[in-house]
Design a protein around this motif. Sequence first.
Motif, short mmCIF file in Angstrom:
data_model
loop_
_atom_site.label_atom_id
_atom_site.label_comp_id
_atom_site.label_asym_id
_atom_site.label_seq_id
_atom_site.Cartn_x
_atom_site.Cartn_y
_atom_site.Cartn_z
N THR A 1 41.42 -3.79 17.07
CA THR A 1 41.77 -4.73 15.99
C THR A 1 42.18 -3.96 14.74
O THR A 1 43.22 -4.26 14.11
N ASP A 2 41.37 -2.97 14.36
CA ASP A 2 41.70 -2.16 13.18
C ASP A 2 43.03 -1.44 13.36
O ASP A 2 43.86 -1.37 12.45
N TYR A 3 43.23 -0.91 14.57
CA TYR A 3 44.47 -0.19 14.87
C TYR A 3 45.68 -1.11 14.75
O TYR A 3 46.71 -0.74 14.18
N LEU A 4 45.56 -2.34 15.26
CA LEU A 4 46.66 -3.30 15.17
C LEU A 4 46.98 -3.67 13.73
O LEU A 4 48.15 -3.81 13.36
N HIS A 5 45.93 -3.83 12.92
CA HIS A 5 46.15 -4.17 11.50
C HIS A 5 46.94 -3.06 10.80
O HIS A 5 47.74 -3.34 9.90
N ALA A 6 46.71 -1.81 11.21
CA ALA A 6 47.36 -0.67 10.56
C ALA A 6 48.74 -0.37 11.15
O ALA A 6 49.51 0.38 10.53
N THR A 7 49.05 -0.93 12.31
CA THR A 7 50.31 -0.58 12.97
C THR A 7 51.18 -1.82 13.21
O THR A 7 51.98 -2.20 12.38
N SER A 8 51.00 -2.46 14.35
CA SER A 8 51.90 -3.54 14.77
C SER A 8 51.97 -4.68 13.78
O SER A 8 53.04 -5.27 13.57
N HIS A 9 50.83 -5.05 13.18
CA HIS A 9 50.83 -6.18 12.24
C HIS A 9 51.67 -5.88 11.00
O HIS A 9 52.06 -6.81 10.27
N ARG A 10 51.94 -4.61 10.77
CA ARG A 10 52.77 -4.21 9.63
C ARG A 10 54.19 -3.86 10.05
O ARG A 10 54.96 -3.31 9.26
N GLY B 1 35.69 -11.27 31.03
CA GLY B 1 35.76 -12.63 30.51
C GLY B 1 36.00 -12.77 29.03
O GLY B 1 36.21 -13.88 28.54
N ASN B 2 35.96 -11.65 28.28
CA ASN B 2 36.18 -11.74 26.84
C ASN B 2 36.87 -10.48 26.33
O ASN B 2 36.44 -9.84 25.38
N ILE B 3 37.95 -10.11 27.02
CA ILE B 3 38.71 -8.93 26.60
C ILE B 3 39.55 -9.32 25.39
O ILE B 3 40.30 -10.29 25.42
N LYS B 4 39.39 -8.56 24.33
CA LYS B 4 40.11 -8.78 23.07
C LYS B 4 40.14 -7.45 22.32
O LYS B 4 39.36 -6.53 22.66
N PRO B 5 40.98 -7.31 21.31
CA PRO B 5 41.05 -6.03 20.60
C PRO B 5 39.71 -5.58 20.01
O PRO B 5 39.44 -4.38 19.93
N GLY B 6 38.87 -6.53 19.61
CA GLY B 6 37.58 -6.17 19.03
C GLY B 6 36.62 -5.57 20.04
O GLY B 6 35.62 -4.94 19.66
N ASN B 7 36.89 -5.75 21.34
CA ASN B 7 36.05 -5.18 22.39
C ASN B 7 36.65 -3.92 23.00
O ASN B 7 36.18 -3.44 24.03
N ILE B 8 37.70 -3.40 22.37
CA ILE B 8 38.26 -2.10 22.76
C ILE B 8 38.07 -1.15 21.59
O ILE B 8 38.60 -1.37 20.50
N LEU B 9 37.25 -0.14 21.80
CA LEU B 9 36.91 0.81 20.75
C LEU B 9 37.76 2.07 20.89
O LEU B 9 38.15 2.45 22.00
N LEU B 10 38.03 2.71 19.76
CA LEU B 10 38.80 3.95 19.75
C LEU B 10 37.89 5.06 19.24
O LEU B 10 37.49 5.08 18.08
N ASN B 11 37.53 5.96 20.14
CA ASN B 11 36.55 7.02 19.86
C ASN B 11 37.22 8.16 19.10
O ASN B 11 37.93 8.98 19.69
N LYS B 12 36.96 8.25 17.80
CA LYS B 12 37.64 9.27 17.00
C LYS B 12 37.09 10.67 17.25
O LYS B 12 37.66 11.66 16.78
N GLN B 13 35.99 10.76 18.01
CA GLN B 13 35.48 12.08 18.40
C GLN B 13 36.25 12.66 19.59
O GLN B 13 36.03 13.80 19.98
N ASN B 14 37.16 11.86 20.15
CA ASN B 14 37.95 12.32 21.30
C ASN B 14 39.40 11.89 21.08
O ASN B 14 39.81 10.80 21.48
N ARG B 15 40.14 12.75 20.40
CA ARG B 15 41.53 12.43 20.05
C ARG B 15 42.52 13.34 20.76
O ARG B 15 43.67 13.48 20.33
N GLY B 16 42.09 13.97 21.83
CA GLY B 16 42.94 14.95 22.51
C GLY B 16 44.22 14.37 23.06
O GLY B 16 45.27 15.03 23.04
N GLN B 17 44.18 13.14 23.57
CA GLN B 17 45.35 12.53 24.20
C GLN B 17 45.99 11.42 23.37
O GLN B 17 47.15 11.09 23.58
N PHE B 18 45.23 10.85 22.44
CA PHE B 18 45.71 9.72 21.64
C PHE B 18 45.17 9.87 20.24
O PHE B 18 43.95 9.94 20.04
N ALA B 19 46.06 9.96 19.26
CA ALA B 19 45.67 10.34 17.90
C ALA B 19 44.65 9.39 17.28
O ALA B 19 43.82 9.80 16.46
#
Length: 275
Positions: A103-112, A143-161
Amino acid sequence: MSTAPRRIGKYELLQQIGRGNVGDMWKGRDVALHRDVAIKILHSDLQADPHFMNRFTNEGQTLASLHHPNLVQVYETNIHRPAESSETIVYIASEYIDGYTLTDYLHATSHRGNFPSVADIVYIFTNIGAAIDYVHQNGIIHGNIKPGNILLNKQNRGQFAAGEPMLSDAGIMQIVGDTNSISSPQYISPEQAVGDPASGSSDIYALGVILYEICTGVVPFRDESSVAVMMQHINTLPTPPVLINPNIPPALSEVILRAMAKDSATRFSRASLLA
């Protein structure tokens, strides 16, 4: 919001970090293993269901046995009964992910209007798709897949910034027992919207909605009324994504529309096939 430390079992609760339909989420500390954890304390009113504790015990054992690099690890599901109270506290302790949500990622990218590269989109969906297929193979429907239930682990940025994508809250639906009450209207499948149980195909539909949002900057169906949004999922065809963002490759637009087919049999049979 209280941040006063208190204990549940071997965990010290440090700070409340979220509140949802089924429970409150805390950042905690495992004082024995000296590691941060995420603690979801399920709402006490769920215990009014006479079958809840059995589901919690049985499904909890399954969740703790699951291990996948893009699935938030559940360490334990347990019941805490404080000595000074007759209260019963039901909680899930899991891996603490230091980062942001999609969700945070979308607010900073696609939503803009700053759309991620196709390579980044493929990376997100390849990894989340693999995690979804894994839980499906183990008898779990999210049953409840949404952007808020997908986390982006900033301790592991090797493949995705932005951070390695991690699927959270798998298995909560089975524990709660009400397969549709916890779903978000913007991402709910047509079959869930009419009251049918969620299925693996419902999770594919939700992925399609998220992919639509990443590629266009908007969710396909919008209204101030949640009921109106659900009726659109049931009856309204989404605007083809390529008409909103003409830079989308036509083949990608077709993938999104197939994932969001009203007829579940028309969708991709596995999340990895969508990816």
